[in-house]
Every structure is written in structure tokens, then in C-alpha cells.
Design a protein around this motif. Structure first.
Motif, PDB file in Angstrom:
ATOM      1  N   LYS A 174       0.845  -1.194   0.000  1.00  0.00           N
ATOM      2  CA  LYS A 174       0.000   0.000   0.000  1.00  0.00           C
ATOM      3  C   LYS A 174       0.878   1.241   0.000  1.00  0.00           C
ATOM      4  O   LYS A 174       2.084   1.179   0.234  1.00  0.00           O
ATOM      5  CB  LYS A 174      -0.915  -0.014   1.225  1.00  0.00           C
ATOM      6  CG  LYS A 174      -1.910  -1.146   1.177  1.00  0.00           C
ATOM      7  CD  LYS A 174      -2.850  -1.113   2.347  1.00  0.00           C
ATOM      8  CE  LYS A 174      -3.823  -2.275   2.220  1.00  0.00           C
ATOM      9  NZ  LYS A 174      -4.781  -2.301   3.299  1.00  0.00           N
ATOM     10  N   GLU A 175       0.238   2.365  -0.236  1.00  0.00           N
ATOM     11  CA  GLU A 175       0.931   3.653  -0.257  1.00  0.00           C
ATOM     12  C   GLU A 175       1.646   3.902   1.065  1.00  0.00           C
ATOM     13  O   GLU A 175       1.129   3.584   2.138  1.00  0.00           O
ATOM     14  CB  GLU A 175      -0.095   4.761  -0.503  1.00  0.00           C
ATOM     15  CG  GLU A 175       0.467   6.144  -0.558  1.00  0.00           C
ATOM     16  CD  GLU A 175      -0.629   7.192  -0.769  1.00  0.00           C
ATOM     17  OE1 GLU A 175      -0.442   8.308  -0.276  1.00  0.00           O
ATOM     18  OE2 GLU A 175      -1.644   6.888  -1.415  1.00  0.00           O
ATOM     19  N   GLN A 176       2.842   4.449   0.995  1.00  0.00           N
ATOM     20  CA  GLN A 176       3.620   4.741   2.190  1.00  0.00           C
ATOM     21  C   GLN A 176       2.934   5.828   3.014  1.00  0.00           C
ATOM     22  O   GLN A 176       2.382   6.780   2.470  1.00  0.00           O
ATOM     23  CB  GLN A 176       5.027   5.193   1.799  1.00  0.00           C
ATOM     24  CG  GLN A 176       5.970   5.314   2.961  1.00  0.00           C
ATOM     25  CD  GLN A 176       7.392   5.585   2.514  1.00  0.00           C
ATOM     26  OE1 GLN A 176       7.631   6.049   1.404  1.00  0.00           O
ATOM     27  NE2 GLN A 176       8.330   5.303   3.375  1.00  0.00           N
ATOM     28  N   VAL A 177       2.936   5.656   4.349  1.00  0.00           N
ATOM     29  CA  VAL A 177       2.351   6.640   5.263  1.00  0.00           C
ATOM     30  C   VAL A 177       3.391   7.020   6.309  1.00  0.00           C
ATOM     31  O   VAL A 177       4.384   6.311   6.507  1.00  0.00           O
ATOM     32  CB  VAL A 177       1.079   6.106   5.963  1.00  0.00           C
ATOM     33  CG1 VAL A 177      -0.018   5.805   4.957  1.00  0.00           C
ATOM     34  CG2 VAL A 177       1.377   4.879   6.796  1.00  0.00           C
TER      35      VAL A 177
ATOM     36  N   TYR B  61       4.852   7.544  10.125  1.00  0.00           N
ATOM     37  CA  TYR B  61       4.762   6.767  11.365  1.00  0.00           C
ATOM     38  C   TYR B  61       3.615   7.272  12.225  1.00  0.00           C
ATOM     39  O   TYR B  61       2.991   6.501  12.955  1.00  0.00           O
ATOM     40  CB  TYR B  61       6.094   6.835  12.124  1.00  0.00           C
ATOM     41  CG  TYR B  61       6.117   5.954  13.347  1.00  0.00           C
ATOM     42  CD1 TYR B  61       6.259   4.578  13.226  1.00  0.00           C
ATOM     43  CD2 TYR B  61       5.970   6.498  14.617  1.00  0.00           C
ATOM     44  CE1 TYR B  61       6.277   3.758  14.338  1.00  0.00           C
ATOM     45  CE2 TYR B  61       5.976   5.680  15.735  1.00  0.00           C
ATOM     46  CZ  TYR B  61       6.128   4.318  15.590  1.00  0.00           C
ATOM     47  OH  TYR B  61       6.129   3.511  16.701  1.00  0.00           O
ATOM     48  N   ALA B  62       3.292   8.538  12.119  1.00  0.00           N
ATOM     49  CA  ALA B  62       2.201   9.123  12.903  1.00  0.00           C
ATOM     50  C   ALA B  62       0.872   8.407  12.625  1.00  0.00           C
ATOM     51  O   ALA B  62       0.034   8.289  13.518  1.00  0.00           O
ATOM     52  CB  ALA B  62       2.072  10.608  12.610  1.00  0.00           C
ATOM     53  N   ALA B  63       0.682   7.905  11.416  1.00  0.00           N
ATOM     54  CA  ALA B  63      -0.553   7.169  11.095  1.00  0.00           C
ATOM     55  C   ALA B  63      -0.632   5.890  11.922  1.00  0.00           C
ATOM     56  O   ALA B  63      -1.695   5.535  12.434  1.00  0.00           O
ATOM     57  CB  ALA B  63      -0.607   6.855   9.607  1.00  0.00           C
ATOM     58  N   PHE B  64       0.495   5.187  12.074  1.00  0.00           N
ATOM     59  CA  PHE B  64       0.522   3.984  12.907  1.00  0.00           C
ATOM     60  C   PHE B  64       0.263   4.337  14.372  1.00  0.00           C
ATOM     61  O   PHE B  64      -0.460   3.636  15.073  1.00  0.00           O
ATOM     62  CB  PHE B  64       1.863   3.268  12.770  1.00  0.00           C
ATOM     63  CG  PHE B  64       2.027   2.114  13.713  1.00  0.00           C
ATOM     64  CD1 PHE B  64       1.371   0.915  13.496  1.00  0.00           C
ATOM     65  CD2 PHE B  64       2.836   2.228  14.836  1.00  0.00           C
ATOM     66  CE1 PHE B  64       1.513  -0.161  14.378  1.00  0.00           C
ATOM     67  CE2 PHE B  64       2.988   1.177  15.721  1.00  0.00           C
ATOM     68  CZ  PHE B  64       2.321  -0.012  15.487  1.00  0.00           C
ATOM     69  N   GLU B  65       0.847   5.441  14.824  1.00  0.00           N
ATOM     70  CA  GLU B  65       0.685   5.847  16.225  1.00  0.00           C
ATOM     71  C   GLU B  65      -0.765   6.148  16.586  1.00  0.00           C
ATOM     72  O   GLU B  65      -1.136   6.088  17.757  1.00  0.00           O
ATOM     73  CB  GLU B  65       1.544   7.072  16.534  1.00  0.00           C
ATOM     74  CG  GLU B  65       3.025   6.780  16.574  1.00  0.00           C
ATOM     75  CD  GLU B  65       3.840   8.013  16.905  1.00  0.00           C
ATOM     76  OE1 GLU B  65       4.652   7.926  17.837  1.00  0.00           O
ATOM     77  OE2 GLU B  65       3.647   9.055  16.252  1.00  0.00           O
ATOM     78  N   GLN B  66      -1.578   6.462  15.603  1.00  0.00           N
ATOM     79  CA  GLN B  66      -2.994   6.745  15.869  1.00  0.00           C
ATOM     80  C   GLN B  66      -3.787   5.483  16.190  1.00  0.00           C
ATOM     81  O   GLN B  66      -4.841   5.560  16.804  1.00  0.00           O
ATOM     82  CB  GLN B  66      -3.626   7.465  14.683  1.00  0.00           C
ATOM     83  CG  GLN B  66      -3.118   8.871  14.508  1.00  0.00           C
ATOM     84  CD  GLN B  66      -3.776   9.567  13.333  1.00  0.00           C
ATOM     85  OE1 GLN B  66      -4.764   9.108  12.785  1.00  0.00           O
ATOM     86  NE2 GLN B  66      -3.206  10.687  12.937  1.00  0.00           N
ATOM     87  N   LEU B  67      -3.290   4.326  15.773  1.00  0.00           N
ATOM     88  CA  LEU B  67      -3.981   3.073  16.059  1.00  0.00           C
ATOM     89  C   LEU B  67      -3.719   2.645  17.493  1.00  0.00           C
ATOM     90  O   LEU B  67      -2.588   2.696  17.970  1.00  0.00           O
ATOM     91  CB  LEU B  67      -3.518   1.965  15.114  1.00  0.00           C
ATOM     92  CG  LEU B  67      -3.869   2.153  13.644  1.00  0.00           C
ATOM     93  CD1 LEU B  67      -3.250   1.030  12.829  1.00  0.00           C
ATOM     94  CD2 LEU B  67      -5.371   2.206  13.451  1.00  0.00           C
ATOM     95  N   ASP B  68      -4.760   2.210  18.171  1.00  0.00           N
ATOM     96  CA  ASP B  68      -4.633   1.671  19.526  1.00  0.00           C
ATOM     97  C   ASP B  68      -4.812   0.163  19.416  1.00  0.00           C
ATOM     98  O   ASP B  68      -5.935  -0.335  19.312  1.00  0.00           O
ATOM     99  CB  ASP B  68      -5.678   2.297  20.444  1.00  0.00           C
ATOM    100  CG  ASP B  68      -5.458   1.975  21.917  1.00  0.00           C
ATOM    101  OD1 ASP B  68      -4.510   1.215  22.240  1.00  0.00           O
ATOM    102  OD2 ASP B  68      -6.235   2.480  22.738  1.00  0.00           O
TER     103      ASP B  68
END
Length: 113
Positions: A4-7, A9-16
Motif C-alpha cells: 500500500k501507499e507509504q504513510v 509513522y504518525a498514522a501507525f501511532e494513531q492506532l490503539d
């Protein structure tokens, strides 16, 4: 399968993403795809339900198993059932879902990092 498109690290940090233990499994005949209603104990977050396509496992195999769950998505209405968490898994060679679980027991409710 293409990545998938690169995101950021902040996008990962939003997941709990937390560890929980399966405490109940119920049939879900109304689901479009074969699924179980799975109740997960998430420690201090309490128990939450998920509609999970993990029918390669029997209820007896699932109860007591620790699983990884995304706990901060909003609830989804699936065939009249409120799925409150997303139980994580990967597709196996046979097309069935393989659960993601910790290698060693961890306290329910602990976060992934």
C-alpha cells in the motif's frame, strides 16, 4: 499483492492495538461471510465484541487465546451486530484467517509497540 501507499509513522501511532483474551464465542449465522461473534477481555478497557472471520478455529480453540485487536475504530454494524474491535489476522495459504497472537502471555489490555 502490491504494498500500500507509504504513510508517516504518525498514522501507525494513531492506532490503539491491544492484547486481549477471548472469553466467549457465539455463532453468527446472519453474517455474509462465515464468522463468529467473539468477546475479548481487554483488561482495564473491559470486554468488547467483534465479528471475526476466524472460522478455521472452533470456539473451544479460541476461548482462552490471546489476540491482537484494534480498539479505537468506531463500532461497525454487521448484520445487526455491533462489532466494537477489530481482531487482527493474516490470510493463510489455504485462504483462512490466522490469528495474530503474542508469542508469550501478556497482560490483557497491554498496547502493541
Amino acid at each position: 499483492m502490491q504494498p500500500k501507499e507509504q504513510v508517516d509513522y504518525a498514522a501507525f501511532e494513531q492506532l490503539d492495538i491491544r492484547i486481549g483474551t477471548v472469553v466467549d464465542v457465539q455463532p453468527f449465522p446472519k453474517a455474509r461471510n462465515p464468522s463468529w461473534k467473539v468477546q475479548v477481555d481487554l483488561g482495564e478497557l473491559g470486554t468488547r465484541w467483534s465479528s471475526a472471520q476466524i472460522t478455521a478455529y472452533t470456539p473451544k480453540q479460541l476461548i482462552g487465546t490471546q489476540v491482537c485487536c484494534v480498539v479505537n475504530f468506531g463500532p461497525r454494524n454487521i448484520a445487526g451486530f455491533q462489532s466494537e474491535v477489530l481482531v487482527l489476522g493474516v490470510t493463510g495459504a489455504d485462504g483462512m484467517i490466522i490469528l495474530l497472537s503474542p508469542r508469550s502471555p501478556a497482560p490483557d489490555g497491554n498496547s502493541l509497540h
